[in-house]
Enzyme design. Structure first.
Site, PDB file in Angstrom:
ATOM      1  N   THR A 178     -49.092   3.629 -19.283  1.00 57.16           N
ATOM      2  CA  THR A 178     -49.820   2.554 -19.967  1.00 57.16           C
ATOM      3  C   THR A 178     -49.889   1.307 -19.085  1.00 57.16           C
ATOM      4  O   THR A 178     -50.903   0.611 -19.047  1.00 57.16           O
ATOM      5  CB  THR A 178     -49.149   2.225 -21.323  1.00 57.16           C
ATOM      6  OG1 THR A 178     -49.039   3.444 -22.071  1.00 57.16           O
ATOM      7  CG2 THR A 178     -49.946   1.231 -22.117  1.00 57.16           C
TER       8      THR A 178
ATOM      9  N   SER B 236     -67.543  -0.222 -14.488  1.00 59.67           N
ATOM     10  CA  SER B 236     -66.462  -0.336 -15.459  1.00 59.67           C
ATOM     11  C   SER B 236     -65.272  -1.103 -14.875  1.00 59.67           C
ATOM     12  O   SER B 236     -64.875  -0.861 -13.729  1.00 59.67           O
ATOM     13  CB  SER B 236     -66.063   1.106 -15.835  1.00 59.67           C
ATOM     14  OG  SER B 236     -64.921   1.144 -16.650  1.00 59.67           O
TER      15      SER B 236
ATOM     16  N   LYS C  86     -56.975  -3.111 -36.228  1.00 60.98           N
ATOM     17  CA  LYS C  86     -56.006  -4.036 -35.665  1.00 60.98           C
ATOM     18  C   LYS C  86     -56.014  -5.318 -36.527  1.00 60.98           C
ATOM     19  O   LYS C  86     -55.492  -5.283 -37.635  1.00 60.98           O
ATOM     20  CB  LYS C  86     -56.228  -4.188 -34.176  1.00 60.98           C
ATOM     21  CG  LYS C  86     -55.878  -2.836 -33.486  1.00 60.98           C
ATOM     22  CD  LYS C  86     -56.148  -2.684 -32.024  1.00 60.98           C
ATOM     23  CE  LYS C  86     -55.841  -1.240 -31.593  1.00 60.98           C
ATOM     24  NZ  LYS C  86     -56.229  -0.923 -30.230  1.00 60.98           N
TER      25      LYS C  86
ATOM     26  N   ARG D  96     -42.608  10.123 -25.243  1.00 63.40           N
ATOM     27  CA  ARG D  96     -42.725   9.104 -26.296  1.00 63.40           C
ATOM     28  C   ARG D  96     -41.931   9.496 -27.530  1.00 63.40           C
ATOM     29  O   ARG D  96     -42.055  10.613 -28.020  1.00 63.40           O
ATOM     30  CB  ARG D  96     -44.192   8.918 -26.690  1.00 63.40           C
ATOM     31  CG  ARG D  96     -45.030   8.330 -25.569  1.00 63.40           C
ATOM     32  CD  ARG D  96     -46.447   8.046 -26.063  1.00 63.40           C
ATOM     33  NE  ARG D  96     -47.160   7.202 -25.126  1.00 63.40           N
ATOM     34  CZ  ARG D  96     -48.122   7.636 -24.315  1.00 63.40           C
ATOM     35  NH1 ARG D  96     -48.473   8.898 -24.329  1.00 63.40           N
ATOM     36  NH2 ARG D  96     -48.724   6.802 -23.491  1.00 63.40           N
TER      37      ARG D  96
ATOM     38  N   THR E 183     -62.719  -2.779 -33.580  1.00 68.19           N
ATOM     39  CA  THR E 183     -61.960  -1.879 -34.458  1.00 68.19           C
ATOM     40  C   THR E 183     -61.723  -2.548 -35.800  1.00 68.19           C
ATOM     41  O   THR E 183     -61.703  -3.781 -35.897  1.00 68.19           O
ATOM     42  CB  THR E 183     -60.602  -1.509 -33.827  1.00 68.19           C
ATOM     43  OG1 THR E 183     -59.956  -0.550 -34.670  1.00 68.19           O
ATOM     44  CG2 THR E 183     -59.671  -2.704 -33.693  1.00 68.19           C
TER      45      THR E 183
ATOM     46  N   SER F 296     -54.992  -5.937 -23.694  1.00 72.18           N
ATOM     47  CA  SER F 296     -53.874  -6.036 -24.643  1.00 72.18           C
ATOM     48  C   SER F 296     -52.504  -5.859 -24.034  1.00 72.18           C
ATOM     49  O   SER F 296     -51.507  -6.108 -24.703  1.00 72.18           O
ATOM     50  CB  SER F 296     -54.056  -5.022 -25.752  1.00 72.18           C
ATOM     51  OG  SER F 296     -53.746  -3.741 -25.248  1.00 72.18           O
TER      52      SER F 296
ATOM     53  N   HIS G 186     -59.192  -6.307 -29.289  1.00 69.29           N
ATOM     54  CA  HIS G 186     -58.022  -7.183 -29.423  1.00 69.29           C
ATOM     55  C   HIS G 186     -58.413  -8.642 -29.658  1.00 69.29           C
ATOM     56  O   HIS G 186     -57.605  -9.544 -29.421  1.00 69.29           O
ATOM     57  CB  HIS G 186     -57.109  -7.048 -28.209  1.00 69.29           C
ATOM     58  CG  HIS G 186     -56.502  -5.685 -28.132  1.00 69.29           C
ATOM     59  ND1 HIS G 186     -55.396  -5.324 -28.875  1.00 69.29           N
ATOM     60  CD2 HIS G 186     -56.897  -4.579 -27.467  1.00 69.29           C
ATOM     61  CE1 HIS G 186     -55.120  -4.047 -28.639  1.00 69.29           C
ATOM     62  NE2 HIS G 186     -56.015  -3.574 -27.791  1.00 69.29           N
TER      63      HIS G 186
HETATM   64  C1  PLP Z   1     -56.787   0.399 -29.744  1.00 66.07           C
HETATM   65  C2  PLP Z   1     -57.948   0.275 -28.797  1.00 66.07           C
HETATM   66  C3  PLP Z   1     -59.148   0.972 -29.003  1.00 66.07           C
HETATM   67  C4  PLP Z   1     -59.264   2.041 -30.057  1.00 66.07           C
HETATM   68  O1  PLP Z   1     -59.340   1.505 -31.324  1.00 66.07           O
HETATM   69  P1  PLP Z   1     -58.807   2.362 -32.564  1.00 66.07           P
HETATM   70  O2  PLP Z   1     -59.549   1.817 -33.714  1.00 66.07           O
HETATM   71  O3  PLP Z   1     -57.326   2.172 -32.615  1.00 66.07           O
HETATM   72  O4  PLP Z   1     -59.162   3.798 -32.274  1.00 66.07           O
HETATM   73  C5  PLP Z   1     -60.244   0.690 -28.211  1.00 66.07           C
HETATM   74  N1  PLP Z   1     -60.160  -0.223 -27.210  1.00 66.07           N
HETATM   75  C6  PLP Z   1     -59.014  -0.878 -26.960  1.00 66.07           C
HETATM   76  C7  PLP Z   1     -58.991  -1.875 -25.848  1.00 66.07           C
HETATM   77  C8  PLP Z   1     -57.868  -0.647 -27.721  1.00 66.07           C
HETATM   78  O5  PLP Z   1     -56.723  -1.259 -27.428  1.00 66.07           O
END
Ligand code: PLP
Length: 404
Positions: A363, A137, A248, A21, A245, A189, A217
């Site tokens: 990914t 899961s 985002k 990366r 979160t 995402s 997301h």
């Molecule tokens: C980014 C992400 C997280 C983690 O969230 P952060 O606040 O960035 O640590 C958790 N779940 C998913 C699906 C994500 O894409």
């Protein structure tokens, strides 16, 4: 052991597999999103347009977010001063948790330092402490859920992505009295698809299982007040634990869970990733609270966001660029080769001042390497004109796959 050789050999392997990366050195410019400065390895600085930010609504630079942060810093200073238990609970944390509980229609919420820690801590604590708990899961779940489940050492089953029948089959293997938890996401995402939340909840109810939904997301972006896809679909009361979160769509940093008083109190009292880590700065909590409140009251931003995503999908498709099917704000474009994907991204940046990060294995699956665009309400028609012309040129130059 030659430790240095071990480290550099391992890195050389990553490079030869095309998995190494390289970070894009950005200097964000408050008030000008999605424009930013890009510092290049040769020392040049270019003004570019960011097309892959998870600051999905531009709230990281919103005036209300910024003024709340300034005000809290002036009032309370920089850091929180401790873990939540030992002097680190600031009044802004309490207010933010109330704002989050209200957002999701739940009794309580609990803040973590990141969404990753929220998933890791909540799932590892539930799986480890509920006697005999089985965690089922989704196969596309995020790393933070996988790590939490693994760390819990609970029995784990992985059901096919978004496949309700497969989920039912796994849950049917257990007695109705066996504690079970179904862990899944709303918006995935990388592909931009959305889980059948209602059907998953129906199956979970049939087997007396808890539901754990990652809306990372979706919060701020779906539902009349930004409560996520569960709010949009009128299903918030069907979810036992919702996780999100602040980093985002809310544009700040931090993570959280929301649910019943007893469940949140249980994680608060037992989750080591909550107990033993210093709490987020008061300024961050204040900014996140202001951002959540702003998005609760501005549904027109969500409408504009969806319109921008739909418009970009349409415009790219019109010029033969292979947009992958997505029912959300995510606009993935298929390249299908790791080296070409990196080249396309480099070309867009170096020749056109457009930044979109290549998404490669692990990914996404090999053969599905892609560019992942995230248009925001702040991406204008002019930004889009420039992107569409530039990407068409890159596609011609590299001879990339056209839309079917
Ligand atoms: C980014 C992400 C997280 C983690 O969230 P952060 O606040 O960035 O640590 C958790 N779940 C998913 C699906 C994500 O894409």
């Amino acid at each position: 052991m030659d430790y240095e050789k071990f480290f550099s050999d391992s890195i050389a392997d990553l490079k030869s597999e095309g998995r190494y990366r390289i970070f894009c050195d950005l200097e964000r410019k408050a008030g000008e999103f999605p424009r930013a400065l890009n510092h290049r390895p040769n020392g040049e600085v270019h003004e570019i347009t960011v097309w892959c930010s998870n600051d999905y609504m531009g709230m990281g630079q919103n005036e209300h977010t910024l003024s709340a942060m300034h005000e809290a810093i002036d009032k309370c200073g920089a850091g929180a001063g401790g873990t939540r238990n030992i002097s680190g609970t600031n009044h802004y944390h309490v207010l933010l948790e109330q704002e989050l509980a209200d957002l999701h229609g739940k009794e309580s919420a609990l803040i973590f330092n990141s969404g990753w820690m929220a998933n890791m801590t909540a799932l590892s604590t539930l799986g480890a402490m509920i006697p005999g708990c089985v965690i089922v899961s989704d196969s596309h779940n995020h790393n933070s859920m996988i790590e939490g489940i693994r760390h819990s050492r609970a029995e784990k089953k992985i059901f096919k992505h978004n496949d309700v029948e497969d989920l039912d089959r796994f849950l049917s293997q257990y007695d109705v009295d066996t504690p079970k938890l179904v862990a899944f996401e709303s918006v995935y995402s990388m592909d931009g698809d959305i889980a059948p939340i209602k059907e998953i909840c129906d199956v979970a109810d049939k087997h007396n299982a808890m539901t754990f939904l990652d809306e990372v997301h979706a919060v701020g972006m779906y539902g009349p007040r930004g409560g996520g896809v569960a709010e949009r679909d009128g299903l918030m009361d069907r979810i036992t634990i919702v996780q999100g979160t602040l980093a985002k769509a809310f544009g700040v940093v931090g993570g959280y869970i929301a649910g019943s008083d007893a469940m949140c109190d249980f994680i608060r009292s037992n989750g080591s990733g909550f107990i033993f880590s210093s709490s987020i700065p008061p300024g961050v909590a204040a900014a996140a609270k202001a951002s959540i409140k702003h998005l609760k009251e501005h549904n027109e931003l969500r409408e504009r966001h969806q319109e921008r995503a739909a418009t970009l999908k349409r415009r790219l498709t019109e010029v033969g660029i292979p947009v992958m099917p997505s029912v959300s704000h995510i606009v993935p474009v298929l390249v299908g080769d790791a080296v070409l994907c990196k080249q396309a991204s480099d070309d867009l940046l170096l020749k056109h001042d457009i930044y979109v990060q290549p998404i490669n294995y692990p990914t996404v699956a090999r053969g599905t390497e892609r560019l992942r665009f995230t248009p925001t309400p702040l991406h204008t028609d002019e930004h889009m004109d420039h992107l569409v012309t530039s990407i068409r040129e890159v596609w011609n130059r590299l001879g990339l796959k056209e839309a079917a």
